[in-house]
Design an enzyme around this catalytic site. Structure first.
Site, PDB file in Angstrom:
ATOM      1  N   ASP A 190      30.426  14.767   4.080  1.00  0.00           N
ATOM      2  CA  ASP A 190      30.899  16.103   4.427  1.00  0.00           C
ATOM      3  C   ASP A 190      32.421  16.172   4.277  1.00  0.00           C
ATOM      4  O   ASP A 190      33.103  15.147   4.357  1.00  0.00           O
ATOM      5  CB  ASP A 190      30.563  16.438   5.889  1.00  0.00           C
ATOM      6  CG  ASP A 190      29.080  16.342   6.163  1.00  0.00           C
ATOM      7  OD1 ASP A 190      28.289  16.524   5.225  1.00  0.00           O
ATOM      8  OD2 ASP A 190      28.730  16.082   7.329  1.00  0.00           O
TER       9      ASP A 190
HETATM   10  N1  URA Z   1      25.772  12.363   7.818  1.00  0.00           N
HETATM   11  C1  URA Z   1      26.522  13.441   8.147  1.00  0.00           C
HETATM   12  O1  URA Z   1      26.194  14.170   9.057  1.00  0.00           O
HETATM   13  N2  URA Z   1      27.641  13.656   7.431  1.00  0.00           N
HETATM   14  C2  URA Z   1      28.053  12.872   6.438  1.00  0.00           C
HETATM   15  O2  URA Z   1      29.094  13.135   5.831  1.00  0.00           O
HETATM   16  C3  URA Z   1      27.261  11.757   6.105  1.00  0.00           C
HETATM   17  C4  URA Z   1      26.123  11.523   6.821  1.00  0.00           C
END
Ligand code: URA
Length: 236
Positions: free
Chosen positions: A106
């Site tokens: 993310d």
């Molecule tokens: N899980 C998440 O919630 N975000 C990420 O960036 C990777 C795994």
């Protein structure tokens, strides 16, 4: 090797952008098997054709995979109209090698992200069949406890009905924990912790399989990986 457009082949080797290459090719600086070729859509077989740029032989670059310490605030994409992407962190020649993020982090997650132009490797890493374990360090609101560890082990049911495979939660004390998952569902770790009443404040990926984030890189730092590193991804 399948035939591909001359401008695409040259762009994949990092020589220039597709747009710049169309102009370069039109000006007669590129030859195929000794004859100048002026159309960018000329089809070449990089294994059997001799492709020269200003008289120098251009051979297909080997597949490349990079480790990036993804900083916060950049998106795991190759292009985006509004946001800075992980490719924007690389020098221009690397931006033209056809690298793609291997899975996603993310925008507000930091840590280990692989970038590769090796489609087979990329698919193998993200395939559910490979069950490659990713380890994240999370700081949450609240304090995870043994009940949460058990719930992760059993496989969580998320608020929207999504089921998760059994995962590992390791308590680090206070509001910090390690989460190990073998899946890569959308916002998975945040949603798993939220389903236990533990909203994530910070999330960082530390490893993919047996390959650890090289902390000496610092956020935004990157390095090329060799065959040994790539094998580590499939080891625990
Ligand atoms: N899980 C998440 O919630 N975000 C990420 O960036 C990777 C795994």
């Amino acid at each position: 090797m399948p035939k591909l457009r001359l401008d695409k082949f040259l762009a994949d080797q990092g020589l220039a952008s597709r747009k710049e290459l169309r102009e370069i090719i039109r000006s007669g600086r590129v030859s195929v098997n000794g004859s100048a070729v002026k159309s960018a859509d000329w089809k070449v077989d990089p294994e059997s054709d001799q492709i020269c740029f200003d008289g120098s032989l251009i051979t297909a670059a080997s597949v490349r995979t990079l480790m990036l310490y993804k900083p916060l605030g950049v998106v795991s994409a190759t292009e985006d109209k509004n946001e800075k992407t992980v490719l924007d962190l690389l020098p221009p020649e690397y931006r033209r090698m056809g690298l793609s993020p291997v899975g996603r982090l993310d925008k507000d997650t930091s840590g280990l992200l692989l970038l590769s132009n090796d489609g087979d490797f990329l698919h193998r890493v993200i395939s559910p069949k490979s069950a490659v374990e990713k380890c994240y360090c999370a700081t949450v609101e609240g304090e995870p406890d043994e009940e949460d560890v058990k719930a992760f082990q059993e496989g969580l049911l998320l608020r929207d009905g999504t089921t998760c495979l059994p995962a590992k939660l390791e308590l680090l004390g206070n509001d910090r924990c390690l989460v190990r998952v073998t899946e890569g569902k959308y916002h998975q770790v945040r949603r798993m912790l939220a389903s236990r009443g533990l909203p994530v404040k910070e999330l960082k990926r530390l490893s993919i399989g047996g390959l650890l984030l090289d902390e000496t890189l610092g956020p935004g730092g990157w390095k090329e990986l060799g065959p040994e590193d790539l094998c580590r991804v499939f080891r625990t």
